[in-house]
Scaffold this motif. Structure first.
Motif, PDB file in Angstrom:
ATOM      1  N   SER A 153      94.803  73.387  -8.909  1.00  0.00           N
ATOM      2  CA  SER A 153      95.923  72.508  -8.581  1.00  0.00           C
ATOM      3  C   SER A 153      96.723  72.068  -9.800  1.00  0.00           C
ATOM      4  CB  SER A 153      95.416  71.264  -7.828  1.00  0.00           C
ATOM      5  OG  SER A 153      94.886  71.634  -6.581  1.00  0.00           O
ATOM      6  N   GLN A 154      96.174  72.289 -10.991  1.00  0.00           N
ATOM      7  CA  GLN A 154      96.868  71.868 -12.216  1.00  0.00           C
ATOM      8  C   GLN A 154      97.791  72.956 -12.766  1.00  0.00           C
ATOM      9  OE1 GLN A 154      96.501  68.653 -12.836  1.00  0.00           O
ATOM     10  NE2 GLN A 154      95.119  68.769 -11.064  1.00  0.00           N
TER      11      GLN A 154
ATOM     12  N   GLU B  13     100.476  68.748  -5.053  1.00  0.00           N
ATOM     13  CA  GLU B  13     100.418  68.406  -6.473  1.00  0.00           C
ATOM     14  C   GLU B  13     101.736  68.758  -7.173  1.00  0.00           C
ATOM     15  OE1 GLU B  13      98.640  66.801  -9.789  1.00  0.00           O
ATOM     16  OE2 GLU B  13      97.664  66.950  -7.820  1.00  0.00           O
TER      17      GLU B  13
END
Length: 335
Positions: free
Chosen positions: A84-85, A37
């Protein structure tokens, strides 16, 4: 009639290898999904994606074996263990080094496992894991060489002739004149500096994002231990005018946002500590110069106690899954 060898019960070695591999692959999916990501390098991204896909395929194969055996599927790590952000924590160059290190651990563990497993489907699975470990090693090495980030071990002069050891002085190291380091000793020193440098950067980054103060303090202690060991090993090389591997401290960003759960962080660090203890044991056996052998022997108890601290933290928080165990015959008899 031939026996169906896939119906044979799993041995303890096969249970432990599959159980451990399952948890490791579930961790790999979480960590590398986050790396994917955040990755910005168009040459590194495909390697991370390939690693995630490979780990997911491994999990699928193991799920089939576990289901067939009515073996409880480990929990391992899930989407709940990764954010994941969150912002970027490590550079793409460090991620490449990390992947290379993980492939080395996978190759070592699965090569050893193949000497113990017998059931055809389990043998085939571990051959697969070994082969993809070799493939990832090749992919990361080639890209690092291309990008100019691969750090090679030191070079020494080629011997003029074959020699045999004639004096016990070859073993000395505390008093009098010390012989120079052998190529084998240099290799192990280089490897241990390199793995400690990776571990130091990893623990430094994890300490920034850990939630629990107890986990933070544990990681900071580990970072200091790694730095101390790097210094000790580096001195052996520096004294003989040999180069020392680079550190990776600058590869860590200033991110403090929670990315991985403390449970995942602790398991990951504990697994790397175990690999480090193994490396020191092999290095001790391969280093006959007494001062060097003594140094490895003195560090193993220190790192073992640190590993015990990790286990205690994981147990106290309910983060440690219990591996398959032998039946307690005495308890069964007393029922």
């Amino acid at each position: 009639m031939m026996e169906n060898k896939s119906n044979i019960r799993l041995t303890a070695a096969e249970m432990s290898s599959l159980w451990t591999q399952y948890i490791n692959d579930s961790l790999a999916v979480c960590v590398n999904t986050y790396f994917l990501e955040k990755s910005e390098d168009p040459e590194v991204r495909p390697l991370i994606e390939w690693t995630v896909d490979t780990a997911k395929e491994n999990i699928s194969i193991m799920n089939d074996i576990f289901t067939k055996e009515k073996f409880p599927i480990p929990i391992g790590f899930t989407d709940q263990d990764v954010n994941s952000q969150a912002p970027r924590l490590f550079s793409d160059t460090f991620v490449l080094v990390y992947l290379r290190q993980m492939s080395s651990i996978a190759m070592e563990s699965n090569a050893a496992t193949l000497g113990l497993v017998t059931r055809p489907d389990v043998v085939a699975f571990h051959k697969r894991v070994l082969q993809v470990g070799v493939e990832l090693q090749d992919k990361t090495r080639d890209l690092m060489l291309k990008q100019g980030t691969y750090v090679k071990p030191p070079t020494i002069s080629t011997p003029d002739k074959v020699d045999f050891v004639e004096k016990q002085q070859f073993l000395s190291g505390f008093f009098g004149k010390k012989r120079t380091l052998t190529s084998i000793e240099i290799t192990h020193l280089f490897l241990n500096i390199q793995t400690n440098a990776i571990g130091k950067a990893l623990m430094g980054g994890f300490a920034q994002i850990a939630k629990s103060d107890e986990v933070k303090q544990f990681l900071l202690k580990g970072k200091k231990i790694a730095q101390d060991h790097i210094h000790l090993f580096s001195n052996f090389l520096i004294k003989e005018d040999l180069p020392v591997p680079m550190s990776w401290d600058t590869a860590v960003s200033d991110c403090t946002t929670t990315i991985f759960s403390d449970k995942l962080i602790m398991y990951h660090v504990a697994a790397m500590i175990a690999a480090g203890i193994g490396n020191y044991g092999v290095s001790l056996a391969a280093s006959p110069r007494r001062d060097l052998g003594y140094r490895y022997a003195s560090l193993i108890p220190e790192i073992s106690l640190y590993a015990e601290d990790a286990a205690n933290i994981m147990i106290n928080h309910g983060w440690m899954e219990e591996p398959p165990q032998a039946d307690d015959r005495e308890a069964l008899a007393n029922k």
